[in-house]
Design a protein around this motif. Sequence first.
Motif, PDB file in Angstrom:
ATOM      1  N   LEU A  89     -10.895   1.771   4.019  1.00 15.85           N
ATOM      2  CA  LEU A  89      -9.662   1.232   3.450  1.00 15.85           C
ATOM      3  C   LEU A  89      -9.691  -0.290   3.435  1.00 15.85           C
ATOM      4  N   SER A 104      -4.402  -3.407   8.294  1.00 15.10           N
ATOM      5  CA  SER A 104      -3.411  -4.457   8.054  1.00 15.10           C
ATOM      6  C   SER A 104      -3.698  -5.716   8.856  1.00 15.10           C
ATOM      7  N   LEU A 154       0.853  -1.185   0.000  1.00 13.45           N
ATOM      8  CA  LEU A 154       0.000   0.000   0.000  1.00 13.45           C
ATOM      9  C   LEU A 154       0.887   1.232   0.000  1.00 13.45           C
ATOM     10  N   ALA A 172      -4.170   2.550   8.106  1.00 14.88           N
ATOM     11  CA  ALA A 172      -3.506   1.437   7.430  1.00 14.88           C
ATOM     12  C   ALA A 172      -3.098   0.357   8.421  1.00 14.88           C
ATOM     13  N   LEU A 188      -9.534  -2.765   0.089  1.00 13.92           N
ATOM     14  CA  LEU A 188      -8.426  -3.714  -0.077  1.00 13.92           C
ATOM     15  C   LEU A 188      -8.906  -5.152  -0.216  1.00 13.92           C
ATOM     16  N   VAL A 239       3.451  -1.026   3.997  1.00 13.69           N
ATOM     17  CA  VAL A 239       2.920   0.321   3.789  1.00 13.69           C
ATOM     18  C   VAL A 239       4.088   1.261   3.510  1.00 13.69           C
ATOM     19  N   VAL A 282      -1.348  -1.015  -4.332  1.00  7.28           N
ATOM     20  CA  VAL A 282      -2.501  -0.125  -4.207  1.00  7.28           C
ATOM     21  C   VAL A 282      -1.976   1.241  -3.789  1.00  7.28           C
ATOM     22  N   THR A 283      -2.394   2.298  -4.490  1.00  7.99           N
ATOM     23  CA  THR A 283      -2.002   3.653  -4.121  1.00  7.99           C
ATOM     24  C   THR A 283      -3.217   4.389  -3.569  1.00  7.99           C
ATOM     25  N   TRP A 284      -3.001   5.077  -2.452  1.00  2.64           N
ATOM     26  CA  TRP A 284      -4.093   5.784  -1.766  1.00  2.64           C
ATOM     27  C   TRP A 284      -3.682   7.229  -1.521  1.00  2.64           C
TER      28      TRP A 284
END
Length: 322
Positions: A286, A55, A35, A51, A290, A62, A123-125
């Motif tokens: 989030l 997780s 992430l 996050a 995911l 991350v 994954v980009t947030w």
Amino acid sequence: MIVDLPDTTTSQISKALVKIREEGGAVALGRVLTLVIATRSGAEEEAIEAANDASREHPMRVIVVSTTADADGADVAPRLDAEIRVGGDAGASEVIVLRACGDAADSPESLVMGLLLPDAPVVTWWPGEAPARPGESPLGRIAQRRITDASAQADPQAALRVLAENYSPGDADFAWTRLTLWRAQLAAVLDQPPYEPVTAVDVDGAIDSPSTTLLAAWLQMQLSAETTYRLTPVEQGSHGIHGVRLERPSGPVDLVRDIPGVATLRQPGQPTHDVALPRRSLRDCLADELRRLDPDELYGEVITVGLAELGAPAPDREEAVR
């Protein structure tokens, strides 16, 4: 455990990760994804906390890319500071915080490429300000999924239109994720007798709630009914979606959230029910996003087709009375 690496390089960060792993402080095995969190300096901790919580359901690495804008156009010396967080400071993940300034912040993809988990999805947030074209941005190009939050933009409603114009498969937005409970409740109502067609839809929400607009677009697409939505000025405690009315031949169905976290469901011939409809937290949104690493086709259809067909919001009821 937090390891500080001031004025460092990506190579030195990689070596530090190997050392920590060899000493038993972190284990890369079992991480299911990487992430990447793109944010501004000073806004990292809330995203890291979300996050870390997520997780526990999705073990991951991350990578936080925190950039500092140049002050008044002045030149800032290029510098990269880093933190590696493992154990109790990182939930079920390992967190790498990259704080870049000056020229070091100009190429964020080069900062993270050497730190990605091999053969794992990315994954980009963007928890705050997001690029107009997420799929064409430096950090968006390396990701299978790209998550934005229209409600965090300066103009949430305008941000939705920008996302629609620049949508590419794999894009997602928390404005849609926050609708999960509303969509489930409305679908449950319509799955019960009487099985009548919905003739009209009315949706109300605050002007800072892009979820209200997406809910109206989704209902119009699914029910093929005339849909009206209103965006009212934000007053204390009036954020988010206020309520939905579904008109049917036997009478209207109302799902109204008058107080935060609780909605009232009214249907003809049935007792009134209170329904838990809290605003979903960053962690919940989030973790939900995911769970799937393939494109959300329904969101793509709603943001590109449904939003265009919806049109402009109706005047606020109080303004209409005047």
